[in-house]
Design a protein around this motif. Structure first.
Motif, PDB file in Angstrom:
ATOM      1  N   GLY A  69      36.316  39.398  47.271  1.00 33.73           N
ATOM      2  CA  GLY A  69      35.895  37.782  47.517  1.00 33.73           C
ATOM      3  C   GLY A  69      37.129  37.218  49.271  1.00 33.73           C
ATOM      4  O   GLY A  69      36.434  36.094  48.922  1.00 33.73           O
ATOM      5  N   GLY A  70      37.229  38.519  49.721  1.00 32.34           N
ATOM      6  CA  GLY A  70      38.034  38.219  50.499  1.00 32.34           C
ATOM      7  C   GLY A  70      38.507  38.751  50.991  1.00 32.34           C
ATOM      8  O   GLY A  70      38.788  39.723  50.687  1.00 32.34           O
ATOM      9  N   SER A  71      40.190  38.182  52.502  1.00 34.26           N
ATOM     10  CA  SER A  71      40.962  40.140  53.162  1.00 34.26           C
ATOM     11  C   SER A  71      42.399  39.658  52.314  1.00 34.26           C
ATOM     12  O   SER A  71      43.190  38.920  52.710  1.00 34.26           O
ATOM     13  CB  SER A  71      41.120  39.648  54.091  1.00 34.26           C
ATOM     14  OG  SER A  71      40.693  37.852  54.119  1.00 34.26           O
ATOM     15  N   PRO A  72      42.536  40.314  51.044  1.00 33.42           N
ATOM     16  CA  PRO A  72      43.658  40.242  50.097  1.00 33.42           C
ATOM     17  C   PRO A  72      44.550  40.611  51.242  1.00 33.42           C
ATOM     18  O   PRO A  72      44.815  41.550  51.796  1.00 33.42           O
ATOM     19  CB  PRO A  72      43.423  41.637  49.593  1.00 33.42           C
ATOM     20  CG  PRO A  72      41.931  42.166  48.917  1.00 33.42           C
ATOM     21  CD  PRO A  72      41.437  41.644  50.307  1.00 33.42           C
ATOM     22  N   TRP A  73      46.052  39.481  51.080  1.00 28.67           N
ATOM     23  CA  TRP A  73      47.412  39.541  51.622  1.00 28.67           C
ATOM     24  C   TRP A  73      48.141  40.825  50.411  1.00 28.67           C
ATOM     25  O   TRP A  73      48.881  40.427  50.956  1.00 28.67           O
ATOM     26  CB  TRP A  73      47.145  38.436  52.261  1.00 28.67           C
ATOM     27  CG  TRP A  73      48.640  38.864  53.329  1.00 28.67           C
ATOM     28  CD1 TRP A  73      50.147  38.403  53.110  1.00 28.67           C
ATOM     29  CD2 TRP A  73      48.570  38.391  54.544  1.00 28.67           C
ATOM     30  NE1 TRP A  73      50.527  38.619  54.077  1.00 28.67           N
ATOM     31  CE2 TRP A  73      50.013  38.119  55.301  1.00 28.67           C
ATOM     32  CE3 TRP A  73      47.657  38.578  55.711  1.00 28.67           C
ATOM     33  CZ2 TRP A  73      50.153  38.385  56.407  1.00 28.67           C
ATOM     34  CZ3 TRP A  73      47.759  38.132  56.564  1.00 28.67           C
ATOM     35  CH2 TRP A  73      48.233  38.338  57.410  1.00 28.67           C
ATOM     36  N   MET A  74      48.162  39.407  49.561  1.00 27.61           N
ATOM     37  CA  MET A  74      48.626  39.736  48.072  1.00 27.61           C
ATOM     38  C   MET A  74      47.952  40.178  46.990  1.00 27.61           C
ATOM     39  O   MET A  74      47.113  38.687  46.645  1.00 27.61           O
ATOM     40  CB  MET A  74      49.900  39.192  48.309  1.00 27.61           C
ATOM     41  CG  MET A  74      51.422  38.976  46.986  1.00 27.61           C
ATOM     42  SD  MET A  74      52.671  37.736  47.113  1.00 27.61           S
ATOM     43  CE  MET A  74      53.151  37.837  45.852  1.00 27.61           C
ATOM     44  N   VAL A  75      48.359  40.211  46.418  1.00 26.14           N
ATOM     45  CA  VAL A  75      47.802  40.194  44.993  1.00 26.14           C
ATOM     46  C   VAL A  75      49.087  40.493  43.758  1.00 26.14           C
ATOM     47  O   VAL A  75      50.195  40.969  43.889  1.00 26.14           O
ATOM     48  CB  VAL A  75      47.194  42.177  44.500  1.00 26.14           C
ATOM     49  CG1 VAL A  75      46.080  41.744  45.687  1.00 26.14           C
ATOM     50  CG2 VAL A  75      47.846  43.396  44.288  1.00 26.14           C
ATOM     51  N   ALA A  76      48.652  39.746  42.603  1.00 23.83           N
ATOM     52  CA  ALA A  76      49.239  40.528  41.606  1.00 23.83           C
ATOM     53  C   ALA A  76      48.913  40.559  40.031  1.00 23.83           C
ATOM     54  O   ALA A  76      47.307  40.069  40.105  1.00 23.83           O
ATOM     55  CB  ALA A  76      49.368  38.545  41.456  1.00 23.83           C
ATOM     56  N   ALA A  77      49.404  41.330  39.381  1.00 24.22           N
ATOM     57  CA  ALA A  77      48.559  41.531  38.162  1.00 24.22           C
ATOM     58  C   ALA A  77      49.305  40.981  36.627  1.00 24.22           C
ATOM     59  O   ALA A  77      50.380  41.135  36.758  1.00 24.22           O
ATOM     60  CB  ALA A  77      48.398  43.414  37.777  1.00 24.22           C
ATOM     61  N   GLY A  78      47.599  40.945  35.662  1.00 19.05           N
ATOM     62  CA  GLY A  78      48.264  40.584  34.989  1.00 19.05           C
ATOM     63  C   GLY A  78      46.855  39.919  33.376  1.00 19.05           C
ATOM     64  O   GLY A  78      45.787  40.514  34.348  1.00 19.05           O
ATOM     65  N   ASP A  79      47.468  39.646  32.153  1.00 16.24           N
ATOM     66  CA  ASP A  79      46.328  39.841  31.428  1.00 16.24           C
ATOM     67  C   ASP A  79      45.529  37.700  31.882  1.00 16.24           C
ATOM     68  O   ASP A  79      46.511  37.284  30.636  1.00 16.24           O
ATOM     69  CB  ASP A  79      46.302  40.232  30.341  1.00 16.24           C
ATOM     70  CG  ASP A  79      44.822  39.759  29.186  1.00 16.24           C
ATOM     71  OD1 ASP A  79      44.053  39.133  29.850  1.00 16.24           O
ATOM     72  OD2 ASP A  79      45.309  40.263  27.570  1.00 16.24           O
ATOM     73  N   VAL A  80      44.972  37.977  32.551  1.00 17.02           N
ATOM     74  CA  VAL A  80      44.475  36.041  32.630  1.00 17.02           C
ATOM     75  C   VAL A  80      43.413  35.608  31.360  1.00 17.02           C
ATOM     76  O   VAL A  80      43.424  34.705  31.456  1.00 17.02           O
ATOM     77  CB  VAL A  80      44.032  35.745  34.255  1.00 17.02           C
ATOM     78  CG1 VAL A  80      44.699  36.449  34.756  1.00 17.02           C
ATOM     79  CG2 VAL A  80      42.800  36.474  33.941  1.00 17.02           C
ATOM     80  N   ASN A  81      42.717  35.936  30.826  1.00 20.40           N
ATOM     81  CA  ASN A  81      41.731  35.788  29.874  1.00 20.40           C
ATOM     82  C   ASN A  81      42.022  36.357  28.708  1.00 20.40           C
ATOM     83  O   ASN A  81      41.510  36.431  27.529  1.00 20.40           O
ATOM     84  CB  ASN A  81      40.162  36.161  30.069  1.00 20.40           C
ATOM     85  CG  ASN A  81      40.055  38.051  30.143  1.00 20.40           C
ATOM     86  OD1 ASN A  81      41.513  38.795  30.146  1.00 20.40           O
ATOM     87  ND2 ASN A  81      38.985  38.810  30.171  1.00 20.40           N
ATOM     88  N   GLY A  82      43.167  36.050  28.016  1.00 16.65           N
ATOM     89  CA  GLY A  82      43.601  37.458  26.464  1.00 16.65           C
ATOM     90  C   GLY A  82      42.894  38.792  25.762  1.00 16.65           C
ATOM     91  O   GLY A  82      42.634  37.918  24.899  1.00 16.65           O
ATOM     92  N   ASP A  83      42.241  39.255  26.461  1.00 16.10           N
ATOM     93  CA  ASP A  83      41.926  40.386  25.659  1.00 16.10           C
ATOM     94  C   ASP A  83      42.387  41.541  25.925  1.00 16.10           C
ATOM     95  O   ASP A  83      41.552  41.888  25.187  1.00 16.10           O
ATOM     96  CB  ASP A  83      39.871  40.392  27.100  1.00 16.10           C
ATOM     97  CG  ASP A  83      40.362  41.444  28.157  1.00 16.10           C
ATOM     98  OD1 ASP A  83      40.945  41.232  28.570  1.00 16.10           O
ATOM     99  OD2 ASP A  83      39.097  41.725  28.659  1.00 16.10           O
ATOM    100  N   GLY A  84      43.777  41.505  25.882  1.00 18.83           N
ATOM    101  CA  GLY A  84      44.395  42.898  25.969  1.00 18.83           C
ATOM    102  C   GLY A  84      44.272  43.838  27.422  1.00 18.83           C
ATOM    103  O   GLY A  84      44.712  44.326  27.480  1.00 18.83           O
ATOM    104  N   ASN A  85      43.224  43.198  28.124  1.00 18.15           N
ATOM    105  CA  ASN A  85      42.925  44.068  29.287  1.00 18.15           C
ATOM    106  C   ASN A  85      43.983  43.699  30.451  1.00 18.15           C
ATOM    107  O   ASN A  85      43.802  42.443  31.055  1.00 18.15           O
ATOM    108  CB  ASN A  85      42.034  43.970  29.627  1.00 18.15           C
ATOM    109  CG  ASN A  85      40.725  45.053  28.739  1.00 18.15           C
ATOM    110  OD1 ASN A  85      41.355  45.878  27.702  1.00 18.15           O
ATOM    111  ND2 ASN A  85      39.235  44.688  28.517  1.00 18.15           N
ATOM    112  N   VAL A  86      44.565  44.159  31.496  1.00 12.74           N
ATOM    113  CA  VAL A  86      45.199  43.922  32.949  1.00 12.74           C
ATOM    114  C   VAL A  86      44.159  43.687  34.177  1.00 12.74           C
ATOM    115  O   VAL A  86      43.267  44.707  33.888  1.00 12.74           O
ATOM    116  CB  VAL A  86      46.254  44.466  33.755  1.00 12.74           C
ATOM    117  CG1 VAL A  86      46.433  44.893  34.805  1.00 12.74           C
ATOM    118  CG2 VAL A  86      47.182  45.121  32.303  1.00 12.74           C
TER     119      VAL A  86
END
Length: 356
Positions: A124-141
């Protein structure tokens, strides 16, 4: 932005040893620590933008590292990276943001020292930095990206099997170059903050609980919104925000006015409900109470900030009534954890704070 990796070893008293420097690829921009071989020590991976590749540094087991191994990242100008367990096999994987090809790439750890390409898609654009986590509460990262030249932030959901769903983008400030996730309001889901270099500010998005980000708020820097981190700076049980302005060489401190409750709330009878743990903050044990409105199967599990399950407290059939279970965080790191009660027609997540 050079071609070196510097490692500082903590002395256990709040200080660090002198840096040990290692040769990496050209223009190191991202760094992630992950146990590639499953031997109990942390290896390091860097993303090297100008070289368009990755460097892997294997830990000797004593905090020193072997010379870098070079690996292709399957993109162009690999810039950002974040380690998390994306396919729930207990092995850390690597999300890679490729600035030149506007891609998010997922490499799966094989547990034997290797990283294997799994999937990639348009970020969706040009990634400069990323972060990971379960944002929608389904147990998947999941993974979020600060897309610099595109002036937006992207949310890319993971399917829990090594696949990625199409990016959903949100307007950011001018030249978003950093991003972080954290539960600002203590409701068990992760909010998102972007650091906007060009517009000299930070944008904080609220999570509506389903992975949709709403109610953006802007916090002003002086000359550049360079980076922000969400952390409990004053140890009061909620996450605050600290921002860096690299042009004026200033740190901005934003205090969270919400409080994580340390009181037990009443449990309604004849319904499903889960109470705030007590005590909270806790060290190392705390009690979680919940009520059950009808006979059925339910689960109560504890997760860390990346959405990885760290404990199963309940998993089975329960009669209607009120229950209390104890969680023992002994051996776990200080920080915010989440506990989630799931049953047919009811799901609720709350946050708790383990302090050492």
């Amino acid at each position: 932005m050079n071609d070196r990796l510097s490692v500082f070893i903590g002395d256990g008293n709040g200080g660090f040893s002198s840096a040990t420097s290692y040769q990496a690829g050209m223009s190191v921009r991202g760094v992630a620590a992950m146990d590639l071989e499953g031997d109990g020590d942390m290896d390091i991976v860097t993303t090297n933008r100008s070289a368009s590749n990755l460097s892997i540094f294997r830990n000797n087991g004593d905090g020193t590292f072997l010379p870098a191994e070079t690996m292709e990242g399957n993109g162009s100008q690999e810039t950002a990276c974040a380690a998390a367990d994306a396919n729930k096999d207990g092995i850390l994987n690597l999300f890679v943001g490729a600035l030149g090809s506007n891609e998010m790439i997922l490499l799966l750890g094989d547990g034997e020292g290797g990283l294997v390409f799994s999937s990639k898609l348009n970020a969706g654009g040009s990634p400069w930095m990323v972060a990971a986590g379960d944002v929608n509460g389904d147990g998947n990262v999941d993974v979020v990206s600060a897309n610099s030249f595109s002036n937006n932030a992207a949310v890319i959901l993971g399917d829990g099997q090594g696949g990625l769903l199409p990016a959903v983008t949100y307007p950011g400030g001018n030249f978003a170059l950093a991003i972080d996730l954290g539960d600002i309001d203590g409701d068990g889901d992760l909010e998102m903050v972007t650091s906007n270099y060009g517009s000299s500010d930070w944008t904080l998005y609220e999570n509506d609980g389903s992975g949709i980000f709403v109610n953006p708020r802007t916090f002003q820097a002086s000359s550049a919104g360079s980076c922000a981190t969400l952390h409990d700076r004053d140890n009061d049980g909620d996450l605050d925000m600290t921002g860096i302005d690299e042009i004026d060489d200033l740190i901005f401190l934003f205090d969270n006015q919400t409080q994580v409750s340390v009181e037990e709330d009443p449990l309604p009878q004849g319904d499903f409900h889960i109470s705030q743990n007590f005590p909270n903050p806790f060290n190392p044990k705390t009690t979680i109470r919940f009520s059950v409105g009808s006979y059925g199967h339910m689960s109560l599990r504890v997760y860390d900030l990346l959405g990885s399950e760290v404990a199963t407290l309940v998993n089975g059939m329960r009669e209607p009534g009120t229950y209390a279970v104890q969680f023992d965080g002994g051996g776990m790191s200080s920080g915010v954890y989440f506990y989630r009660l799931n049953t047919t027609g009811f799901s609720k997540t709350r946050a708790m704070l383990l302090t050492r």
